[in-house]
Scaffold this motif. Sequence first.
Motif, PDB file in Angstrom:
ATOM      1  N   CYS A   1     -16.099 -14.159  10.477  1.00 22.82           N
ATOM      2  CA  CYS A   1     -14.998 -14.630   9.626  1.00 22.82           C
ATOM      3  C   CYS A   1     -15.338 -14.504   8.146  1.00 22.82           C
ATOM      4  CB  CYS A   1     -14.620 -16.063   9.972  1.00 22.82           C
ATOM      5  SG  CYS A   1     -15.967 -17.252   9.765  1.00 22.82           S
ATOM      6  N   GLU A   2     -16.608 -14.673   7.813  1.00 22.57           N
ATOM      7  CA  GLU A   2     -17.021 -14.503   6.420  1.00 22.57           C
ATOM      8  C   GLU A   2     -16.948 -13.044   6.009  1.00 22.57           C
ATOM      9  OE1 GLU A   2     -20.374 -17.523   5.214  1.00 22.57           O
ATOM     10  OE2 GLU A   2     -20.773 -16.875   7.274  1.00 22.57           O
ATOM     11  N   LEU A   3     -17.336 -12.161   6.915  1.00 25.86           N
ATOM     12  CA  LEU A   3     -17.294 -10.722   6.625  1.00 25.86           C
ATOM     13  C   LEU A   3     -15.858 -10.211   6.551  1.00 25.86           C
ATOM     14  CD1 LEU A   3     -20.221  -9.489   8.892  1.00 25.86           C
ATOM     15  CD2 LEU A   3     -20.208  -9.681   6.394  1.00 25.86           C
ATOM     16  N   ASP A   4     -14.971 -10.819   7.321  1.00 24.45           N
ATOM     17  CA  ASP A   4     -13.548 -10.440   7.245  1.00 24.45           C
ATOM     18  C   ASP A   4     -12.993 -10.727   5.859  1.00 24.45           C
ATOM     19  OD1 ASP A   4     -13.537  -9.582   9.845  1.00 24.45           O
ATOM     20  OD2 ASP A   4     -12.684 -11.439  10.656  1.00 24.45           O
ATOM     21  N   GLU A   5     -13.442 -11.843   5.287  1.00 21.27           N
ATOM     22  CA  GLU A   5     -12.957 -12.247   3.966  1.00 21.27           C
ATOM     23  C   GLU A   5     -13.707 -11.532   2.847  1.00 21.27           C
ATOM     24  OE1 GLU A   5     -12.082 -16.404   1.501  1.00 21.27           O
ATOM     25  OE2 GLU A   5     -12.682 -16.449   3.611  1.00 21.27           O
ATOM     26  N   HIS A   6     -15.011 -11.329   3.070  1.00 23.00           N
ATOM     27  CA  HIS A   6     -15.846 -10.670   2.059  1.00 23.00           C
ATOM     28  C   HIS A   6     -16.716  -9.611   2.749  1.00 23.00           C
ATOM     29  CE1 HIS A   6     -14.658 -13.758  -0.838  1.00 23.00           C
ATOM     30  NE2 HIS A   6     -14.992 -14.679   0.055  1.00 23.00           N
ATOM     31  N   PRO A   7     -16.202  -8.418   2.932  1.00 16.00           N
ATOM     32  CA  PRO A   7     -16.917  -7.374   3.678  1.00 16.00           C
ATOM     33  C   PRO A   7     -18.300  -7.031   3.120  1.00 16.00           C
ATOM     34  CG  PRO A   7     -14.623  -6.759   3.332  1.00 16.00           C
ATOM     35  CD  PRO A   7     -14.863  -7.981   2.506  1.00 16.00           C
ATOM     36  N   ASP A   8     -18.503  -7.242   1.842  1.00 16.67           N
ATOM     37  CA  ASP A   8     -19.800  -6.907   1.234  1.00 16.67           C
ATOM     38  C   ASP A   8     -20.784  -8.070   1.249  1.00 16.67           C
ATOM     39  OD1 ASP A   8     -18.848  -4.355   0.637  1.00 16.67           O
ATOM     40  OD2 ASP A   8     -18.034  -4.994  -1.290  1.00 16.67           O
ATOM     41  N   CYS A   9     -20.418  -9.166   1.863  1.00 19.25           N
ATOM     42  CA  CYS A   9     -21.280 -10.352   1.888  1.00 19.25           C
ATOM     43  C   CYS A   9     -22.571 -10.058   2.663  1.00 19.25           C
ATOM     44  CB  CYS A   9     -20.530 -11.511   2.546  1.00 19.25           C
ATOM     45  SG  CYS A   9     -21.497 -13.014   2.725  1.00 19.25           S
ATOM     46  N   THR A  10     -23.696 -10.408   2.092  1.00 16.66           N
ATOM     47  CA  THR A  10     -24.988 -10.202   2.759  1.00 16.66           C
ATOM     48  C   THR A  10     -25.697 -11.514   3.086  1.00 16.66           C
ATOM     49  OG1 THR A  10     -26.114  -9.992   0.625  1.00 16.66           O
ATOM     50  CG2 THR A  10     -25.331  -7.955   1.670  1.00 16.66           C
ATOM     51  N   LYS A  11     -25.308 -12.589   2.416  1.00 14.92           N
ATOM     52  CA  LYS A  11     -25.898 -13.904   2.667  1.00 14.92           C
ATOM     53  C   LYS A  11     -24.788 -14.933   2.874  1.00 14.92           C
ATOM     54  CE  LYS A  11     -30.472 -13.364   1.972  1.00 14.92           C
ATOM     55  NZ  LYS A  11     -31.540 -13.786   2.902  1.00 14.92           N
ATOM     56  N   SER A  12     -24.851 -15.623   3.983  1.00 15.19           N
ATOM     57  CA  SER A  12     -23.851 -16.652   4.253  1.00 15.19           C
ATOM     58  C   SER A  12     -24.022 -17.844   3.317  1.00 15.19           C
ATOM     59  CB  SER A  12     -23.961 -17.125   5.700  1.00 15.19           C
ATOM     60  OG  SER A  12     -23.059 -18.188   5.947  1.00 15.19           O
TER      61      SER A  12
ATOM     62  N   LYS B   1     -33.844 -21.045   2.737  1.00 17.78           N
ATOM     63  CA  LYS B   1     -32.706 -21.547   1.966  1.00 17.78           C
ATOM     64  C   LYS B   1     -31.510 -21.915   2.846  1.00 17.78           C
ATOM     65  CE  LYS B   1     -34.045 -19.047  -2.220  1.00 17.78           C
ATOM     66  NZ  LYS B   1     -33.655 -18.034  -3.235  1.00 17.78           N
ATOM     67  N   GLY B   2     -31.311 -21.160   3.913  1.00 15.05           N
ATOM     68  CA  GLY B   2     -30.188 -21.469   4.794  1.00 15.05           C
ATOM     69  C   GLY B   2     -30.372 -22.807   5.482  1.00 15.05           C
ATOM     70  N   LEU B   3     -31.568 -23.070   5.976  1.00 15.30           N
ATOM     71  CA  LEU B   3     -31.853 -24.331   6.650  1.00 15.30           C
ATOM     72  C   LEU B   3     -31.833 -25.492   5.657  1.00 15.30           C
ATOM     73  CD1 LEU B   3     -32.648 -25.943   9.114  1.00 15.30           C
ATOM     74  CD2 LEU B   3     -35.015 -25.164   8.824  1.00 15.30           C
ATOM     75  N   THR B   4     -32.361 -25.270   4.462  1.00 14.05           N
ATOM     76  CA  THR B   4     -32.324 -26.302   3.423  1.00 14.05           C
ATOM     77  C   THR B   4     -30.884 -26.670   3.083  1.00 14.05           C
ATOM     78  OG1 THR B   4     -34.419 -25.545   2.472  1.00 14.05           O
ATOM     79  CG2 THR B   4     -32.982 -26.849   1.048  1.00 14.05           C
ATOM     80  N   ARG B   5     -30.044 -25.663   2.905  1.00 15.57           N
ATOM     81  CA  ARG B   5     -28.626 -25.912   2.601  1.00 15.57           C
ATOM     82  C   ARG B   5     -27.952 -26.670   3.745  1.00 15.57           C
ATOM     83  NH1 ARG B   5     -27.130 -20.957   2.335  1.00 15.57           N
ATOM     84  NH2 ARG B   5     -26.246 -20.819   4.430  1.00 15.57           N
ATOM     85  N   TYR B   6     -28.257 -26.265   4.955  1.00 10.82           N
ATOM     86  CA  TYR B   6     -27.665 -26.894   6.138  1.00 10.82           C
ATOM     87  C   TYR B   6     -27.966 -28.393   6.180  1.00 10.82           C
ATOM     88  CZ  TYR B   6     -26.912 -27.634  11.211  1.00 10.82           C
ATOM     89  OH  TYR B   6     -26.489 -28.089  12.441  1.00 10.82           O
ATOM     90  N   LEU B   7     -29.214 -28.743   5.988  1.00 10.17           N
ATOM     91  CA  LEU B   7     -29.595 -30.149   6.031  1.00 10.17           C
ATOM     92  C   LEU B   7     -28.999 -30.931   4.863  1.00 10.17           C
ATOM     93  CD1 LEU B   7     -33.319 -29.798   7.143  1.00 10.17           C
ATOM     94  CD2 LEU B   7     -31.430 -30.703   8.500  1.00 10.17           C
ATOM     95  N   GLU B   8     -28.992 -30.330   3.686  1.00 14.01           N
ATOM     96  CA  GLU B   8     -28.407 -31.006   2.522  1.00 14.01           C
ATOM     97  C   GLU B   8     -26.926 -31.297   2.757  1.00 14.01           C
ATOM     98  OE1 GLU B   8     -29.245 -28.403  -0.733  1.00 14.01           O
ATOM     99  OE2 GLU B   8     -31.265 -29.223  -1.072  1.00 14.01           O
ATOM    100  N   CYS B   9     -26.219 -30.333   3.313  1.00 17.29           N
ATOM    101  CA  CYS B   9     -24.790 -30.528   3.597  1.00 17.29           C
ATOM    102  C   CYS B   9     -24.596 -31.597   4.674  1.00 17.29           C
ATOM    103  CB  CYS B   9     -24.152 -29.213   4.051  1.00 17.29           C
ATOM    104  SG  CYS B   9     -24.007 -27.960   2.758  1.00 17.29           S
ATOM    105  N   ALA B  10     -25.449 -31.586   5.692  1.00 19.27           N
ATOM    106  CA  ALA B  10     -25.306 -32.528   6.802  1.00 19.27           C
ATOM    107  C   ALA B  10     -25.457 -33.969   6.335  1.00 19.27           C
ATOM    108  CB  ALA B  10     -26.333 -32.214   7.882  1.00 19.27           C
ATOM    109  N   TYR B  11     -26.448 -34.228   5.484  1.00 19.47           N
ATOM    110  CA  TYR B  11     -26.693 -35.603   5.051  1.00 19.47           C
ATOM    111  C   TYR B  11     -25.604 -36.128   4.111  1.00 19.47           C
ATOM    112  CZ  TYR B  11     -31.273 -35.628   7.271  1.00 19.47           C
ATOM    113  OH  TYR B  11     -32.285 -35.584   8.203  1.00 19.47           O
TER     114      TYR B  11
END
Length: 235
Positions: free
Chosen positions: A145-156, A197-207
Motif C-alpha cells: 500500500c505504501e508503494l502504491d502511493e509512493h512507487p519510489d519509496c525505499t524505506k517505510s 531505526k524501524g524497530l525503534t520507531r515502532y516501539l516509540e509509536c506503540a508507547y
Amino acid sequence: MAEGPCIELFIKASEDAESVGNCPFSQRLFMILWLKKAKFRVTTVDMKRAPDVLKDLAPGSQPPFLIYNGEVKTDINKIEEFLEQTLAPPHYPKLSCRFRESNNIGDDVFRKFSAYVKNPTPTLERKFLATLVELNAYLETPLPCELDEHPDCTKSKRQFLDGDTLSLADCNLLPKLNIVKVICKKYREFTVPAELKGLTRYLECAYKEDQFRYTCPCDKEIVDAYRCVAKQVKK
C-alpha cells in the motif's frame, strides 16, 4: 446500534492482587477489546488466593479467560478469532492484518530472548539479536500500500506492523517486546540498537498508544517475575 454484549475479561493480577500482572497473553486480549471499542469489564485474578467462584467459572484454567454473554472461553487464539468475527464492522473496527506477512513477523523474538536470558552465551545472544534485525528489516520495508502511493519509496515510515493503526499482530507482539525491553535493560544492560531505526520507531509509536501503554504491567512486576531466572545467569 443495539446494546452490546456482556463481556468480562479475567486477567492475571500483579503481586498487589489488584493491578495488571506480568502476562503478555492477558495484555493481548485487553488490547484487542480496547481497540474494538467494546464495553467490557476487567477482573484481575490473584491466583494465590483465587476465590471459589473463579474456580467454578473456569476450573483448571489460568487467566486470561473471557465470559461473553455468559459463555466461558479459555483458548486465547480462539478468543481472538471469536472477537474479530463477532465484534465486526460496521459497529466495531476490523483488526486483522491486510498483509499476511505481518501476522508472523517477530514470532521468534520472544523464543530466542527466553533462551538467551536463561543461558546468556554468545551464540544465543547472536540468535536473539538476529530476530531483532529481521523484525527491523520488515518494519523498514515498504508495504504494498505504501508503494502504491509512493512507487519510489525505499524505506517505510509506517508506525506499526501492518500500517499506521494497531492490529491483531501488534496486540500479540508488543506485550512480548515490552518484556524483552524491560528484562534486557535490567539484567543485560541492553537496549535496542539505534541503527535499528524501524524497530525503534515502532516501539516509540506503540508507547504513545493508550491501548498499549495503559495495559502494560509495571516494570517492577516484570523484573520480579524474572528474578529467579536472572539470578541463575547474573554475571
